[in-house]
Enzyme design. Structure first.
Site: not given
Ligand code: NAD
Length: 536
Positions: A93, A146, A164, A235-236, A258-259, A397
């Protein structure tokens, strides 16, 4: 029942034990002659694997090795990842996965995951029939718009759902055959990808508006039809879409982002731990965020929920939280505010970041801007001038995007900072003391929340489930972790942490009557029985 024999067994990643097949198994499965003489235990195989990984010179080569191992011998892959989680998490990850996504189309070797493009409109449900597994419980889906702090990576973002889900299995014990990584490849606006001959994605500009929403909706509905018990983790996605999709689906289906929500729980757990050092409660703090996107706002929203449980009204809680974005302090005067920013746009004069720090004097500063080196010496010194123990989280990150390094934060505050980051930093020696900076990694939360949710057949996941997860994670942080200067528990405890979070979340869901499965007499034993063990 599986009736594979010979080479077919060795080629099946779920069946293969490679050199660990016993003499009897080799005889019965028609493997004699297909393997070298020695019979290795899984432990010896694991040692061989880690030796190979350590020999690779770059992290991306280590990733490629591990990805291939996962495809050859899944149980050995998970045994190795679980037993060397501290060392291998940064490979499977963040930060390595960021590099992997950037190079995805160039290093592509193995077909993994499920891809949907605009050309599949109307066929998504039928397409899902092509996936070999039928009992899917956790789906991680991105549209690559993103990826981490790296922007639009189009279909190359598939590294994220794959990574993930490996962590769902390694950290939470979700069985690998129950996991489905999905890329909603809606095109990309990244010109360099569109010009790249090797780019593997749908080579068009991103689909927008209604057409985009229709495909997402078709996908979500197809999942409800095929896998009604599955949790969808978004996610993202670019922030406006992340919020829109979460609002649309949060209470209709089992899903979370999750973000927004996972990040919030991890960050809040770190803040609860900081308060063990500082004393006082959350409601006493003044908190400033650099960045006003999905990560920062998600943290703020959960903090508001937490402060309200401490007795503040929603307005009082929101007034404890301040945002600075690319244009400076977010106020009622700020232009082009997105709906998620409005509750925090206070009636205040416009100003830049440094001036806002001087005036508002936060006790806690959280960076989720994706903008590197924005926590300068001046910023850390100001925080240290206003606070005996300033709390500074640099969450962006990957490592190259962090607002400051751990070393700088400790150096510029003369070791007084209470620090956490989004990506890992090595130990820092300050004033003859070795400090191991904590990493507010979402992996502390999402596998446990996911396991808890699917263990009860949750109808949906309310925000309060993430507050429960944050509290449980904070509870898992021991005095020895705090003594080492870290705000988060050791990664080696990840399976225990995920299990405890799962139990706490499952209990909470039963309390809220959001479970569809009958409550087992022994919830802990029920959840334990679901956990995947990769040992042969
Ligand atoms: P986003 O694009 O939604 O938001 C970014 C925000 O930062 C915007 O409000 C933008 O105005 C602001 N910004 C950009 N440059 C800035 C600058 N120079 N000064 C001030 N503000 C600036 O992104 P996001 O989803 O909120 O993610 C932000 C970062 O948080 C990413 O790097 C991501 O990797 C990181 N993140 C970390 C964790 C974690 O540590 N657990 C979890 C999720 C996201």
């Amino acid at each position: 029942m599986n009736d594979k024999k010979g080479i077919e067994v060795l080629k099946d990643m779920r069946l293969s034990k490679s050199t660990a097949f016993t003499a009897e198994e080799r005889e019965n499965l028609g493997l004699r002659g297909l393997l070298p003489y020695a019979i290795s235990s899984q432990d010896i195989q694991k040692k061989r694997a880690i030796e190979n990984i350590r020999r690779k010179e770059s992290n991306i080569e280590k990733y490629i090795f591990l990805s291939a191992l996962q495809d050859r011998n899944e149980r050995l892959f998970y045994r190795t990842v679980i037993d060397y989680i501290q060392e291998l998490l940064p490979i499977i990850y963040t930060p390595t996965v960021g590099e992997v996504c950037q190079q995805f189309s160039h290093i592509y070797r193995i077909d993994k995951g499920f891809y949907i493009t605009p050309e599949d409109k109307g066929d998504i449900s039928t397409l899902l029939d092509n996936w070999p597994e039928k009992d899917i419980r956790v789906i991680v889906v991105t549209d690559g718009s993103r990826i981490l702090g790296l922007g639009d990576l189009g279909c190359n973002g598939m590294g994220i759902p794959i990574g993930k889900l490996s962590l769902y299995t390694a950290g939470g014990g979700i069985r690998p055959e129950h996991c489905l990584p999905v890329m909603l490849d809606m095109g990309t606006d990244n010109e360099s990808l569109l010009e790249d001959l090797l780019y593997l994605g749908y080579p068009h500009k991103r689909l927008q508006g209604e057409e985009y929403d229709e495909i997402v909706d078709e996908f979500v509905m197809a999942v409800q039809e095929k896998y009604p018990m599955a949790l969808i983790q978004f996610e993202d996605f670019i922030t406006p879409n992340a919020y829109r999709l979460l609002e649309r689906y949060q209470k209709k289906i089992l899903c979370f982002n999750d973000d927004i929500q996972g990040t919030a729980a991890v960050a809040l757990a770190g803040i609860y731990t900081s308060l063990r050092i500082l004393g006082g409660s959350l409601r006493d703090q003044t908190i400033m965020f650099l960045g006003a996107g999905s990560a920062a706002t998600g943290i703020a929203d959960l903090m508001v929920t937490a402060m309200m449980e401490e007795g503040l009204t929603i307005e009082e809680a929101r007034h404890k939280l301040w945002f600075v974005d690319i244009n400076g302090l977010v106020t009622g005067e700020s232009k082009n505010l997105q709906p998620h920013n409005k509750p925090y746009a206070h009636d205040y004069k416009a100003m830049g970041f440094i001036e806002a720090l001087r005036e508002i004097r936060p006790s806690i500063l959280i960076g989720a801007s994706g903008a590197k080196n924005t926590f300068t010496k001046e910023v850390v010194e100001l925080m240290s001038a206003h606070n005996e123990r300033p709390v500074i989280f640099a969450l962006s990150n990957p490592t190259t995007k962090a607002e400051c390094t751990a070393e700088d934060a400790y150096k510029w505050s003369d070791g007084r900072v209470i620090f956490a980051s989004g990506s890992p930093f090595g130990p820092v020696t300050i004033n003859d003391r070795v400090i191991v900076p904590g990493q507010g990694n979402n992996v502390y939360v999402f596998p446990g929340v996911g396991l808890g949710a699917i263990s009860v057949g949750a109808r949906y996941l309310p925000d309060s489930a993430f507050l429960v997860a944050a509290r449980e994670l904070a509870r898992q942080i021991h005095q020895s972790d705090l003594d080492a200067g870290t705000l988060y528990p050791k990664m080696t405890s990840l399976r225990t942490i995920s299990f405890e979070i799962a139990v706490a979340v499952a209990t909470h869901l039963y309390q809220l009557d959001l479970a569809t499965l009958e409550k087992p007499r022994n919830l802990r034993a029920h959840i334990k029985s679901m956990i995947y063990d990769p040992t042969y």
